[in-house]
Design an enzyme around this catalytic site. Structure first.
Site, short mmCIF file in Angstrom:
data_model
loop_
_atom_site.label_atom_id
_atom_site.label_comp_id
_atom_site.label_asym_id
_atom_site.label_seq_id
_atom_site.Cartn_x
_atom_site.Cartn_y
_atom_site.Cartn_z
N HIS A 123 -51.35 -16.23 102.27
CA HIS A 123 -51.75 -17.64 102.20
C HIS A 123 -51.95 -17.95 100.71
O HIS A 123 -52.92 -17.51 100.11
CB HIS A 123 -53.06 -17.85 102.98
N GLY A 178 -58.71 -23.70 111.29
CA GLY A 178 -58.45 -22.86 112.46
C GLY A 178 -58.78 -23.52 113.78
O GLY A 178 -58.48 -22.97 114.84
N ARG A 228 -58.41 -33.17 98.29
CA ARG A 228 -59.76 -33.12 97.72
C ARG A 228 -59.85 -31.92 96.80
O ARG A 228 -58.92 -31.12 96.69
CB ARG A 228 -60.79 -32.98 98.84
#
Length: 658
Positions: free
Chosen positions: A217, A174, A301
């Site tokens: 999301h 963000g 990752r």
């Protein structure tokens, strides 16, 4: 397949270049697989859980992150000194740092992660978006051109249309992100996004994207090996967010159909193959109400939320990472991966939701995770540890698995209610309210859910103990220091008590006779019978119902937990009276460890209750320290630039008698 094994290398000793719960989680899998393990730690983490769990541990610098956990040279030196032949970066810190991955390679140490080229490509929102378009992965319409000056962005915005998103090309979490609803907001938003991106990432390059309003999301877990194999292990729904930070993660998504899962999984695998990926990665998508999906970014990752994927697939993703790092093929082919049940994860933080989610610091007097079927706690703290201002204040990831979504929800709510945390304020009640919410239960949560449905939720308002809870506190304060024999035969008494309950001081009248106790506050009264009180457990019979209450005393501070709720009081009964105005003590203390960045008062100055006296900086946030009543500043004990400890006296106020 003998030729595959000829390219593999048996690794023996793993250094974990991280801290806290992720270091603990990696160490446990590595040990189970027979690896020797090395922890690195800062001076502030000398007694931390991960340092004690590893076989060896090396101090890499002072508490400041830049001088320790981001100190690549110190980490590589620790690997050389201990003979570690591989490094797992965890997440955060150096996990997505291409320079560190290359430095490991140059030092002859295996980096348990993707090649530096993939990290570098996917670390740029602009370059990764261009690469995804070439690979046939759907992307959000926008502008990601080489020329990204202010004039070019303003011109491109006219073609894209509003609302649109400004994003830092190197960003995440963000930061450097702005939603622009109108042309009049654009120029200022570009300026602010550039500044924030430069400060956070050292790079002010921006891109523009058409805003997908109230999307889901949804992210896909991918894995690839050096033999050209790539698979996806289902999806995770991370739509419940606060300020673009994930709060709840679950797998599978309640919104994703089997057909959509297959399409998104195929796109995610294309994304991985397009950048010659190896190891664990997460491809994040935005999904609109019509189930159209668009590439958002790829995290190169292991993710914070990987446990939900592990619980529904039965796979250990850290073990997969180590397998790939040794040069072996993936453990499973796509057709062998099955999804079973439902898992939900929340992040338990030391923070105060009723005060803007302000991070909390201080001692963890008691930290006792709940234990039950289907629960998993990933944590790096224990009872007696200290939550410091130096690092992220996450205490644990709490994950629940169930045969179905409602079973997982029910188990997670119970786990949050039954977990004991005494010493710091947490977001536990806030989390349980989200999971219990009917809109969340119906699978309707989008990225706008918290802002729209939770802005007025009780979990975001200051809560003070009710008469029933104060009566339990009175039981402990009146009898907790004595054995059962002493109080059960005691004569009847009327005892006044004065308690600080956070935002006010209340005066109770406690009447007790034998094992019966009655508590009066104004016109309210509550009575109960004490069955037993010992070893931090108070058992009472209240209105015919036998119940247990946990408690912990630390001086005059008392922490309690019952009915799925927790609260605390401070016993002021034997302290001197505050003053004629009935306000607080006038002894203004630091609420957490931190640095004094401004002092706004001086001795002899008149102040009013609620006036800011000092500004304390902790965990990258500013915290105003305010007067607890009217009076005159007697002395100021802190100066700008001072490093102070929690409960350190900063200012003393003498009360006026007017």
């Amino acid at each position: 397949m003998a030729h595959i094994y000829e390219t593999s290398t048996m690794l023996k000793k793993l250094l974990i270049a991280n801290r806290g719960e992720i270091a603990v989680r990696v160490i446990r899998t590595a040990k189970a697989l027979g690896y020797r393990t090395v922890a690195v730690y800062s001076e502030a983490d000398a007694q931390a859980m991960h340092t004690e769990l590893a076989d060896e541990a090396v101090c890499i610098g002072p508490a400041q992150v830049a001088a320790s956990y981001l100190n690549a040279d110190a980490i590589l030196d620790a690997a050389r000194k201990t003979g570690a032949d591989c490094i797992h970066p965890g997440y955060g810190f150096l996990s997505e740092n291409a320079g560190f991955a290359n430095a490991c390679k140059d030092a002859g140490i295996v980096f348990v992660g993707p090649p530096a080229s993939a990290i570098e490509l996917m670390g740029s929102k602009r370059r990764s978006k261009i690469a995804m378009q070439k690979a046939g992965v759907p992307v959000v319409p926008g502008y990601e051109g080489d020329n990204a000056g202010d004039d070019e962005l303003i011109a491109a915005a006219a073609d894209i249309g509003y609302p649109l998103m400004i994003k830092a090309s190197a960003g995440g979490g963000g930061r450097g992100m702005r939603l622009v609803n109108d042309k009049s907001e654009l120029a200022d938003s570009i300026k602010r996004a550039r500044s924030e991106s430069k400060q956070a990432f050292g790079d002010d390059e921006l891109i523009l994207e058409k805003a997908v309003i109230e999307p889901r999301h949804v992210e896909i877990q991918v894995f690839a090996d050096r033999h050209g194999n790539a698979v996806y292990l289902g999806e995770r729904d991370c739509s419940v967010q606060r300020r673009h930070q994930k709060v709840v993660e679950e797998a599978p998504s309640p919104f994703v159909t089997p057909e959509l899962r297959a399409a998104m999984g195929d796109a995610a695998v294309k994304a991985a193959l397009a950048c010659n990926y190896e190891g664990a990665g997460t491809v994040e998508f935005l999904v609109d109400k019509d189930r159209n999906f668009y590439f958002l970014e790829m995290n190169t990752r292991l993710q914070v939320e990987h446990p939900v994927t592990e619980l529904i697939t039965g796979q250990d993703l850290v073990a997969w990472q180590l397998t790939v790092a040794e040069g072996l093929p993936l453990p499973l082919a796509q057709n062998d991966i099955e999804l079973n049940g439902h898992a939900i994860e929340v992040r338990l933080y030391a923070e105060d939701p009723s005060n803007g989610f302000t991070p909390q610091t201080g001692p963890l007097h008691i930290f006792q995770p709940a234990e039950a079927e289907g629960l998993r706690f990933d944590t790096g703290v224990r009872s007696g540890d200290e939550v410091t201002p130096h690092y992220d204040p996450m205490l644990a990831k709490v994950i629940a698995w169930g045969e179905n979504r409602n079973e997982a929800r029910r188990r997670l709510i119970r786990a949050l209610e039954d977990t004991t945390v005494f010493g710091v304020t947490t977001n536990r009640y806030f989390l349980s309210r989200i999971i219990a919410d009917s809109s969340f239960g119906a699978g309707e949560a989008t990225t706008a859910f918290l802002q729209q449905a939770f802005s007025e939720d009780p979990s975001l308002q200051p809560a003070k103990p009710q008469i029933r809870q104060l009566a339990l506190a009175a039981c402990v304060l009146a009898h907790g220091a004595n054995g059962q024999e002493a109080w059960s035969n005691a004569p009847a008494t009327n005892t006044p008590m004065k308690l600080d309950i956070g935002d006010e001081i209340v005066e109770l009248l406690v009447q007790s006779s034998g094992n019966s106790l009655s508590c009066r506050l104004g016109d309210e009264q509550h009575a109960m019978v004490i069955s037993s009180i010992q070893d931090g457990i108070l058992c009472t019979i209240d209105n015919g119902i036998r119940q247990r209450c946990q408690y912990h005393r630390d001086g005059d501070s008392l922490y309690l937990q019952a009915f799925g709720e927790s609260w605390s009081v401070t016993d002021l009964t034997h302290q001197p009276a505050a003053g004629a105005n009935g306000a607080g003590s006038g002894r203004i203390q630091a609420s957490m460890d931190g640095a004094i960045i401004d002092v706004l008062v001086e001795a002899g100055q008149t102040v009013r209750q609620g006036e800011t006296l000092v500004i304390l900086e902790a965990m990258k946030m500013e915290h105003p320290v305010k007067a607890d009543g009217d009076g005159i500043i007697a002395q100021v004990l802190a100066s700008k630039g001072d490093q102070v400890k929690r409960q350190q006296l900063l200012v003393e106020i003498s009360r006026t008698t007017e």
